[in-house]
Each structure stands twice: as structure tokens, then as C-alpha cells.
Design an enzyme around this catalytic site. Structure first.
Site, short mmCIF file in Angstrom:
data_model
loop_
_atom_site.label_atom_id
_atom_site.label_comp_id
_atom_site.label_asym_id
_atom_site.label_seq_id
_atom_site.Cartn_x
_atom_site.Cartn_y
_atom_site.Cartn_z
CG ASN A 102 70.86 101.38 67.50
OD1 ASN A 102 71.95 101.58 67.99
ND2 ASN A 102 70.55 101.69 66.25
CE LYS A 181 74.04 104.90 68.37
NZ LYS A 181 73.76 103.60 67.83
N1 LIG Z 1 72.93 100.36 60.26
C1 LIG Z 1 73.48 101.21 61.12
O1 LIG Z 1 74.05 102.24 60.69
C2 LIG Z 1 73.48 100.93 62.59
C3 LIG Z 1 72.77 99.87 63.15
N2 LIG Z 1 72.85 99.64 64.51
C4 LIG Z 1 72.15 98.52 65.16
O2 LIG Z 1 72.77 97.30 64.79
C5 LIG Z 1 71.81 96.23 64.74
C6 LIG Z 1 71.88 95.59 63.36
O3 LIG Z 1 71.46 96.58 62.44
P1 LIG Z 1 71.70 96.48 60.87
O4 LIG Z 1 72.96 95.76 60.59
O5 LIG Z 1 71.50 97.85 60.34
O6 LIG Z 1 70.46 95.56 60.47
P2 LIG Z 1 70.18 94.80 59.09
O7 LIG Z 1 68.72 94.65 58.98
O8 LIG Z 1 70.93 95.47 58.00
O9 LIG Z 1 70.85 93.38 59.33
C7 LIG Z 1 70.36 92.41 60.19
C8 LIG Z 1 70.86 91.08 59.68
O10 LIG Z 1 70.50 90.05 60.58
C9 LIG Z 1 70.21 88.91 59.80
N3 LIG Z 1 69.47 87.95 60.59
C10 LIG Z 1 68.23 88.03 61.10
N4 LIG Z 1 67.92 86.90 61.78
C11 LIG Z 1 68.99 86.09 61.67
C12 LIG Z 1 69.28 84.77 62.12
N5 LIG Z 1 68.38 84.07 62.81
N6 LIG Z 1 70.50 84.23 61.84
C13 LIG Z 1 71.41 84.92 61.12
N7 LIG Z 1 71.19 86.18 60.65
C14 LIG Z 1 70.00 86.74 60.92
C15 LIG Z 1 69.42 89.47 58.62
O11 LIG Z 1 69.37 88.51 57.58
P3 LIG Z 1 68.73 88.84 56.14
O12 LIG Z 1 69.79 89.57 55.39
O13 LIG Z 1 68.49 87.51 55.57
O14 LIG Z 1 67.53 89.67 56.40
C16 LIG Z 1 70.27 90.70 58.30
O15 LIG Z 1 71.32 90.37 57.43
C17 LIG Z 1 70.43 96.89 64.99
O16 LIG Z 1 70.01 96.67 66.29
C18 LIG Z 1 70.68 98.38 64.74
O17 LIG Z 1 69.86 99.17 65.54
C19 LIG Z 1 73.61 100.43 65.33
C20 LIG Z 1 74.30 101.48 64.81
C21 LIG Z 1 74.29 101.84 63.42
C1 LIG Z 2 74.47 105.77 64.45
C2 LIG Z 2 73.17 105.71 63.65
C3 LIG Z 2 72.34 106.93 63.93
C4 LIG Z 2 73.63 105.69 62.23
O1 LIG Z 2 72.64 105.91 61.29
C5 LIG Z 2 72.39 104.48 64.08
O2 LIG Z 2 72.58 104.02 65.18
C6 LIG Z 2 71.31 103.86 63.27
O3 LIG Z 2 71.12 104.18 62.11
O4 LIG Z 2 70.63 102.99 63.85
#
Ligand SMILES: NC(=O)C1=CN([C@@H]2O[C@H](COP(=O)(O)OP(=O)(O)OC[C@H]3O[C@@H](n4cnc5c(N)ncnc54)[C@H](OP(=O)(O)O)[C@@H]3O)[C@@H](O)[C@H]2O)C=CC1
Ligand SMILES: CC(C)(CO)C(=O)C(=O)O
Length: 297
Positions: A102, A181
Site C-alpha cells: 500500500n 488505492k
Molecule cells: N492485510 C491486508 O488486508 C492488506 C495489506 N496490504 C498491503 O500488503 C503488504 C503486506 O501486508 P500484510 O501481509 O498485511 O503484512 P504482515 O505484517 O502481515 O506481513 C508481512 C510479512 O513480511 C515478512 N517479512 C518481513 N521482512 C521479511 C524478509 N526480509 N524476508 C521474508 N519475509 C519478511 C514478515 O515476517 P514475520 O512474520 O516474521 O514478521 C511478515 O510475515 C503491506 O504493504 C500492506 O499495506 C494491502 C491490502 C490489504
Molecule cells: C483493503 C484494506 C483496506 C483491507 O483492510 C487494506 O488495504 C489494508 O488493510 O491495508
């Protein structure tokens, strides 16, 4: 198609579970125990409509086999990208990279990568990691893709998924796609932190909704992309589709992690400053989130 995913958080697990139904997926994790657990049991995908099910995927703590993938999806937080850069630079240039973060804070770094094909994605799903191997799909949206660099045909290089709960749409103009977004995240993520609510409450509670609308007016004055009403409707649609989700920023606060506030509201405030415009509500919400973060640290 061999799909590599870096990061086993909410989005990494969600993408792994859906794409893993149709492609050989390897999840590259930060912690060895997470990789071992996923290798043994797969990813458990939960959603309101379906009972939890396990999807078999490969997982690895070692990063050597990144070089064998046909495409790599980078699903770490924007603030973890600088640390990841040396690893990304070690990936052969011909392998397409796809970034799902994001905000806009990571785009400068993408300019510095030598890869021939770079894809950016905006994810409208709501997802929450329940534990190292489980993710809850809390709101079905879609994934938007656009080319940031290169000339590839996106449907050919991005893994197809026929599951109707995981649609993918291709866009021509990455900047417009990302700004749309950005506007949604600039409203939903910080406000869910300030009010400590799931996304849906921002439209259900008339007082929260009033602040959402006020902030939208300010942000739209800086990024007047497309029709104003449609732009606001898009925010409401994402909020409603993900009404049962805890936003990624509120999840960060609850877990005591850093937040993406600077890549989202910080970016907007910088653009506003360059344009000589003061965004009072946005500035206030930005400061409130920074204060909440400081209080937790
Ligand atoms: N969650 C959502 O609903 C949404 C999220 N997003 C975007 O997606 C992206 C990811 O978000 P999200 O999945 O929620 O984040 P999380 O914090 O849930 O996950 C991030 C992951 O990255 C891992 N990580 C960090 N550094 C490394 C590395 N060097 N090598 C391997 N793995 C690594 C972390 O490991 P560890 O588990 O060990 O901390 C963690 O598992 C963000 O930019 C967010 O804004 C977009 C839309 C929706
Ligand atoms: C789509 C949405 C708003 C889902 O929660 C998101 O992008 C986030 O949580 O970072």
C-alpha cells in the site's frame, strides 16, 4: 508457473493459498519455524463462506531457490523493503517482480532495481494472518495489476487463478491505479487506528463517516483523479467489502509493529506541502497515529 512469494504475513499467506491451488508456490519466510510449519501442513485458508481448508505449498527460509521462480511476489510491509533490497538485487534480472505494498513510499526504491519487468499491484482484499500457517480472508475484493517497468503482457507473466474469490484485473496506468488505492488506504487505515474499529464501522457509524468524508474532500483536492463521486464510492466499496477486516495498520498497532503511516498519509502531506496546500484534518489524523505509535513503543 513457479510462483515465489516473499513474506508470510496476511497477504503472503492469502496469495499463497489462492495461487497454490493452481500453481507450485514457494513461500519465502523470514523465520525458519514458519517455513517448516507450512512445508508440513500447508496454509489454512479461512473465509466467512467456507470452512477452513489446507492448501499445500512449499516454503523456504533459505532464499537460494528464489532464482528458480518464474515470477516473485513481494509481500512484505513497505517499511521492510530497504532491508530486503540486497536480496532483491540478487534475483536474476529476467525474473519479473510484483510488489503489493500500500502507499507510494516504495516506488522510489523500485526505480533503483535492475529487473526487466516490475509489476505493481493494489490489493482490495481484507486479509488477516491468524497464526504462522493460517489466514482469514475477511473480505473479497480484487487484485489490480499494472506494469511499472517493462513491456511484458501481464496475463502471460502473472499466475492465473480461476477461483472467483480471487479476481485479478489488469490496468494500463500504474500511477492512477495506485493513487486510487492510496486514497482508500489514507482514509481507512489511519481512521481504523484512531477509532480502534474494523473497516466497516467507518461507514456504519455516522460520526466516523463524517470524518471519513471530510478527509476525502481534503485528499481529493490534492489528487483529483477521475470523477469525485466515483472516487468516494470506490473508498466506500472497499470499506464495505472488507467490513469485517482489521486494517493492516490497526493490525500493526495491535502487534506492536511499525506502521505504514509515512508511506500513506506522510506521502500525501508531502505532496500537499509541495503544492502549498494545508490539509488540516489529514495533518491532525497523521499526528494522532504518530502519537498512538509512540505511546505503544
Ligand atoms: N492485510 C491486508 O488486508 C492488506 C495489506 N496490504 C498491503 O500488503 C503488504 C503486506 O501486508 P500484510 O501481509 O498485511 O503484512 P504482515 O505484517 O502481515 O506481513 C508481512 C510479512 O513480511 C515478512 N517479512 C518481513 N521482512 C521479511 C524478509 N526480509 N524476508 C521474508 N519475509 C519478511 C514478515 O515476517 P514475520 O512474520 O516474521 O514478521 C511478515 O510475515 C503491506 O504493504 C500492506 O499495506 C494491502 C491490502 C490489504
Ligand atoms: C483493503 C484494506 C483496506 C483491507 O483492510 C487494506 O488495504 C489494508 O488493510 O491495508
Amino acid at each position: 508457473m513457479l510462483v515465489g512469494i516473499i513474506g508470510g504475513g496476511s497477504i503472503g499467506l492469502l496469495f499463497g493459498a489462492y495461487l497454490g491451488q493452481e500453481h507450485p508456490v514457494t513461500l519465502f519466510t523470514k523465520r525458519e519455524e514458519q517455513a517448516q510449519g507450512i512445508k508440513k501442513n500447508g496454509i489454512f485458508l479461512y473465509s466467512p463462506e467456507k470452512e477452513g481448508r489446507a492448501v499445500q505449498v512449499n516454503a523456504s527460509f533459505e532464499k537460494e531457490s528464489l532464482t528458480e521462480q518464474d515470477v516473485i511476489i513481494v509481500a512484505v510491509k513497505q517499511y521492510d523493503m530497504p532491508e530486503l533490497k540486497p536480496l532483491l538485487l540478487s534475483i536474476p534480472k529476467h525474473i519479473p517482480l510484483c510488489f503489493v505494498q500500500n502507499g507510494m513510499g516504495h516506488l522510489d526504491m523500485l526505480h533503483g532495481l535492475p529487473h526487466e519487468t516490475i509489476i505493481v499491484a493494489t490489493v482490495e482484499h481484507g486479509a488477516k494472518r491468524l497464526d504462522d500457517q493460517s489466514v482469514s480472508h475477511n473480505g473479497a475484493g480484487r487484485t489490480n495489476l499494472a506494469l511499472f517497468k517493462g513491456h511484458a503482457n501481464l496475463p502471460e507473466i502473472f499466475p492465473q487463478c480461476t477461483d472467483p474469490h480471487f479476481p485479478v484485473t489488469v490496468h494500463n496506468d500504474y500511477y492512477t491505479m495506485m493513487i486510487e488505492k492510496l486514497v482508500a488506504n489514507a482514509l481507512i487505515n489511519p481512521l481504523t487506528v484512531v477509532f480502534r474499529v474494523k473497516n466497516g464501522r467507518l461507514v456504519e457509524n455516522p460520526y466516523y463517516y463524517a470524518i471519513l468524508k471530510l478527509m476525502f474532500e481534503e485528499i481529493y483536492s490534492i489528487f483529483p483523479s477521475g470523477n469525485k463521486e466515483q472516487s468516494f464510492d470506490q473508498v466506500l466499496r472497499i470499506c464495505t467489502n472488507t467490513k469485517n477486516n482489521t486494517s493492516s495498520m490497526l493490525s500493526d498497532i495491535q502487534a506492536g509493529r511499525k506502521t505504514e503511516i509515512d508511506a500513506i498519509l506522510g506521502y500525501i502531506l508531502k505532496v500537499a506541502e509541495r503544492k502549498g496546500v494545508k490539509l488540516q484534518t489529514v495533518q491532525m489524523i497523521y499526528v494522532m497515529v504518530k502519537g498512538i505509535v509512540l505511546e505503544r513503543s
